[in-house]
Design an enzyme around this catalytic site. Sequence first.
Site, PDB file in Angstrom:
ATOM      1  CG  HIS B 192       5.296   9.926   1.791  1.00  0.00           C
ATOM      2  ND1 HIS B 192       4.620  10.855   1.045  1.00  0.00           N
ATOM      3  CD2 HIS B 192       5.903  10.618   2.779  1.00  0.00           C
ATOM      4  CE1 HIS B 192       4.808  12.060   1.566  1.00  0.00           C
ATOM      5  NE2 HIS B 192       5.590  11.943   2.624  1.00  0.00           N
ATOM      6  N   GLY B 201       2.619  14.590   3.079  1.00  0.00           N
ATOM      7  CA  GLY B 201       2.129  15.450   2.005  1.00  0.00           C
ATOM      8  C   GLY B 201       3.150  15.780   0.939  1.00  0.00           C
ATOM      9  CG  LEU B 227      -1.825  12.713   2.087  1.00  0.00           C
ATOM     10  CD1 LEU B 227      -2.046  12.016   0.767  1.00  0.00           C
ATOM     11  CD2 LEU B 227      -1.637  14.208   1.871  1.00  0.00           C
ATOM     12  CG  ASP B 228       1.458  10.795   2.701  1.00  0.00           C
ATOM     13  OD1 ASP B 228       1.335   9.951   1.800  1.00  0.00           O
ATOM     14  OD2 ASP B 228       1.779  11.975   2.491  1.00  0.00           O
ATOM     15  CB  ALA B 229      -2.324   8.588   8.086  1.00  0.00           C
TER      16      ALA B 229
END
Lengths: 284, 284, 284, 284
Positions: B192, B201, B227-229
């Site tokens: 990311h 995001g 998401l992205d966690a």
Amino acid sequence: MNKITLLIHCKDRPNIIASVTNFIAKEGGNIVYIDQHVDREQDIFFMRLESEFTAQSFSTDAFKESFKNNLVNGFDMKWRIYSSEVKPKMALFISKYDHCLYDLLGRYNSGELNLEIPFIVSNHLDLKPIADNFKIPFHHIPVTKDTKAEAEDKQLKLLEEHHIDFIVLARYMQIVSEKLITKYPNKIINIHHSFLPAFVGAKPYHSAYKRGVKIIGATSHYVTEELDAGPIIEQDVAHVSHTHSIKDLIAKGRDLEKIVLANAVKLHADRKVMVYNNKTVIFS
Amino acid sequence: MNKITLLIHCKDRPNIIASVTNFIAKEGGNIVYIDQHVDREQDIFFMRLESEFTAQSFSTDAFKESFKNNLVNGFDMKWRIYSSEVKPKMALFISKYDHCLYDLLGRYNSGELNLEIPFIVSNHLDLKPIADNFKIPFHHIPVTKDTKAEAEDKQLKLLEEHHIDFIVLARYMQIVSEKLITKYPNKIINIHHSFLPAFVGAKPYHSAYKRGVKIIGATSHYVTEELDAGPIIEQDVAHVSHTHSIKDLIAKGRDLEKIVLANAVKLHADRKVMVYNNKTVIFS
Amino acid sequence: MNKITLLIHCKDRPNIIASVTNFIAKEGGNIVYIDQHVDREQDIFFMRLESEFTAQSFSTDAFKESFKNNLVNGFDMKWRIYSSEVKPKMALFISKYDHCLYDLLGRYNSGELNLEIPFIVSNHLDLKPIADNFKIPFHHIPVTKDTKAEAEDKQLKLLEEHHIDFIVLARYMQIVSEKLITKYPNKIINIHHSFLPAFVGAKPYHSAYKRGVKIIGATSHYVTEELDAGPIIEQDVAHVSHTHSIKDLIAKGRDLEKIVLANAVKLHADRKVMVYNNKTVIFS
Amino acid sequence: MNKITLLIHCKDRPNIIASVTNFIAKEGGNIVYIDQHVDREQDIFFMRLESEFTAQSFSTDAFKESFKNNLVNGFDMKWRIYSSEVKPKMALFISKYDHCLYDLLGRYNSGELNLEIPFIVSNHLDLKPIADNFKIPFHHIPVTKDTKAEAEDKQLKLLEEHHIDFIVLARYMQIVSEKLITKYPNKIINIHHSFLPAFVGAKPYHSAYKRGVKIIGATSHYVTEELDAGPIIEQDVAHVSHTHSIKDLIAKGRDLEKIVLANAVKLHADRKVMVYNNKTVIFS
């Protein structure tokens, strides 16, 4: 509860780890930390281990004795065992620069350092007020060409009287003699204001400026007889540009010196540094 | 000579290290690497260990069986054992950005990565020539809203046919579904383009520009349903200033993305990452 | 619309900035970028300026002539004026290492570099396939002790035929001769795999390993006759530890070399570097 | 000799630089520093300039008046002019943490900061001895829910009496009110112990630990009404790993906080920061 820290190194061979961990289990210890390293070029094994002992009857001395009898000879180990409760005693040697002194004493005050500072030595009186503020005994031992040997004898006497474990030269501007180095091998920590091996010796920021480097650095190392050539403990750098004057480099460098020296002191005080072949193994 | 890598974690309690090292000695192994960690908040013990076995008769499967019978239950361990000779198989999922692809394939080619890449999957054809140059099979599986489920079935089929161990999303611009995540838990690595948890995001460089930050970053993490966690494996940052446009941030960010993703892939492929509580323990 | 980049340096004295900006306004230019530096030790003034000209009749050559007549003599300036539309031509010299080559060509392909690469020269054939993939003419000019002078003549012929502006030695393992250096002063960019001035010469990673440093670095500099002693354009470092073998240092160093060289190339191609006293002023 | 620092910003249009430099030449000034920036998204022009005036008759006030009459209206400029001899006055707001206080006062003492510190305010008495050691007046103004408004009136009175230019919250643990913020817009500098925008609000090290990040950071920003959302002046990060407890993160973070805050203070005191659109332009 007792806790010990064990550091060993020896020629690499099978079953060192199993033998040591087994021995500790037999002695009633619970290993709470273990780290190891093998230098494949030189075939040397290093290990750092912490173990807790709950038995009332545990004695660090007895453990040392048993360790020596059961393990050391078989593996031809070099070893050190520390009782984790006993904080090492550090002597601070300073001169006229105050930034590393403020930094170390600030950390000391806040409980960040696992050590004791029985006294500060300086060849000048300038920084005595800082020592006074932090309530640490300050010894003024002037050094001139003629009195150098005599001054060093005074230093040695103080070091011995206070059972000092290691010495930190926090921008102490004197070269320490062979006598002191021999007495405290790999126990005198210096901060040099360059990324060694570049810019050995005096005025490294001036040399860095002249060479037009785009990074400056600081190096903390153990003092050996060869100037600025001892085992490196910690290094760091900062980016600089053509806009920085020598004065700017010196100011920027102070921040590096403080942090690099503080980290080296912490690593040494926590018995995380092993030295061999003029290099360090750092179990951090 | 056989070499295995063992990863375990379990509730912390006395004598885990001694028991495991003892067991390995009895099985004829010589421990060549050991590292451990205790999460004091959660009271969880983690260990990574490498051991060599010289006996002709050694079998990894038999060792696993013996380990299970002798140690696992007593300590209620979660464990994984790998034969160090067997390289993990990695599937590369890409889209239209080529920088991470070039970087990973360059490292793969130079022998820097301990893994095999049986194939590359992309939802676009743009980067096929690069896959061809590096002689890696390329599968074009387009993804649209309507064909998403179908496309994923094709992906799953490929992954199973090639016995893929882990998946790397090298700037793959699609959100992978629950089905794939459930099938490959902590085995899908994403890059990311921000220092998470900031700028989750889409379009993080645009958000970073708008917020006026003085650093940008990249984060490699395992993909989870949120998401992205997911658990973070590696992060790095670069300094930026008001002189950088969004385009500049994107260009500078590419260098971060490449190195952060490559490091995460290496750590995973070398079995140096353990996951718990949505965090990672990295034995590097 | 025409855009020019102007670089000047001269002895510092009052009113240089006002005179130059005034001159440009009179010529119908709008200054869109200005940066300046004064070396207070040497009393030298440096300036970089970009200006746009909207007049149809504008000609860079006429502007140069006018600049020379109106300003240069009065201030005894050293000056360079570039038409911003004309991209500099860069020749790539390589040998057997591919990482910097892949990195530069990847950036070139993605439009990140404001330059043209008319050809690649190598003393070996190993990397020809990469040049072919990126569709850049590749010239194989072997170099042996006996053919060194002859090989260099071939190189010079190519450089002249293609009107090359600057040369990048992307891990080219040969020492370039005085003839080439004299012909391309401050126009040959090298990448050295250490933080200079430490570890000059061959095998710096081996020396770094032996010295036990805790950081390794890379330096991009202009080639001068003294080995690895030319003006430094860019430097960066990475932290290392006792766990890194020489092979690890080399692998980690590759990432540094790529980024440091790419940054130096960008700075030079964008005419942001000025050289004096064997140092650089970088207007970034 | 007089020296002034000029900061302007306005809508971008041709000839701003030429007009300003021309004006200064006419006023008898010699420009010794010039830097400029254009925000291409917003079409805003920024410039920072330093000029020396040798005329005995020079007066900063007269220069300001002339600047206003001749330039400001035509370009619709926002502008600030400082006499470089006049050091800005900084008020220090502290609470119980001493690390930023020691750091700033150490730098102040060594002459590193171009500013004056007329007084220190704290809601607690704990750090009074440090203020006393550095001989800086210390005002104890306790803050409770009930006395908050009253306490702030006392603070405002002090700020006005001492003609304070800007306020530094050196880990001052209170949220300052709208009244103070309105009175000192972009003149209250805070240090937040995370890399914003991640981990806004209280206990960021705890949140960082929980999220399992591999870097921690610190951010210095101007205080606006929205918590931790003001224009960012400076940020930096440090790498961390699973081995670091929350306590370790806090200790490591202290070093970041000190340096990030000190840099922000220096930039502000040297009038190198311009604010627009909740972002900063830093002419460093």
